[in-house]
Write an enzyme that holds these catalytic residues in place. Structure first.
Site, short mmCIF file in Angstrom:
data_model
loop_
_atom_site.label_atom_id
_atom_site.label_comp_id
_atom_site.label_asym_id
_atom_site.label_seq_id
_atom_site.Cartn_x
_atom_site.Cartn_y
_atom_site.Cartn_z
CB VAL A 1 -10.52 -7.40 -44.70
CG1 VAL A 1 -12.04 -7.54 -44.79
CG2 VAL A 1 -9.83 -8.73 -45.00
CE1 TYR A 2 -15.72 -6.55 -46.70
CE2 TYR A 2 -16.54 -4.39 -47.31
CZ TYR A 2 -16.69 -5.57 -46.60
OH TYR A 2 -17.80 -5.75 -45.81
CB SER A 3 -9.99 -5.82 -52.83
OG SER A 3 -11.11 -6.36 -53.48
#
Length: 220
Positions: free
Chosen positions: A54-56
């Site tokens: 989910v990071y960026s």
């Protein structure tokens, strides 16, 4: 640099873990600069990198993959996570077997690797039976796509439940827990740390590209 055991996995990691949450649109948009940060960390002896799908929106994993393409992958302990929504599809999230198997393949492609050293469940999911989650993770371990599994931000009661289900069902068990922890957020000292320690699990936060420091249960 002194290296420490990652729970009871037999994997040895540096006392600092480089967290990749701020690589990409959430923080540092320059991929080349992010790659330079990763390479500097590796050159300094840090062998442990932590990211999440989910990071960026997957961009962080892509950046980490770019950085690892030019180094000896076997010398890097790579961790990522699954759980958070990755689009508007109601099934593109959570801890279901369907999503874990599908999203692991996507993470492998973004990371440009054949295996993930530590695959973590980013958050608990009340809508999914834990044996479904552990069953999917066990299949990934047996297929050689994941080396070890862990949890993140699980309360002590759910850590215990997961260990109990794994033992009863003959499934792979969580070997690590990654909780929020800082000088100001210390609630885990009351229950999560003692619980993780009782099961021989490492409890570790990661050092982001900005500031926070890694820590783990003291050995011995």
């Amino acid at each position: 640099m002194e290296y420490y055991g990652l729970g009871r996995t037999g994997i040895r990691v540096s006392p600092l873990c480089l967290g990749a949450m701020m690589f990409g649109s959430w923080g540092e948009p320059d991929h080349d600069e992010s790659v330079r940060i990763i390479h500097r960390a590796l050159d300094a002896g840090i062998n442990f990198i932590d990211t999440a799908d989910v990071y960026s929106g997957g961009e962080s994993e892509e950046i980490v993959g770019k950085a690892l393409a030019s180094v000896d992958r076997s010398r890097v302990v790579l961790a990522t996570k699954v759980h958070a929504a990755m689009g508007e599809d109601p099934n593109a999230r959570g801890n279901s077997r369907r999503w874990i198997i599908e999203e692991c393949e996507r993470s492998l492609r973004r990371l440009g690797t054949d295996y993930i050293d530590l695959y973590q469940i980013h958050r608990p999911d009340e809508a999914t039976d834990i044996d479904q989650t552990l069953g999917a993770l066990s299949d990934l371990v047996h297929a050689g796509k994941v080396r070890a599994i862990g949890s993140s931000t699980f309360p002590a009661a759910q850590i215990v439940e997961a260990q109990w289900v794994a033992e009863r069902r003959g499934l792979e068990r969580f070997m690590t827990e990654q909780p929020p922890y800082s000088i100001l957020v210390r609630g885990i000292e009351r229950d999560v740390l003692p619980t993780a320690s009782s099961y021989g699990a490492t409890s570790a936060s990661s050092m982001s590209s900005r500031s926070s420091r890694s820590w783990r249960r003291k050995q011995g």
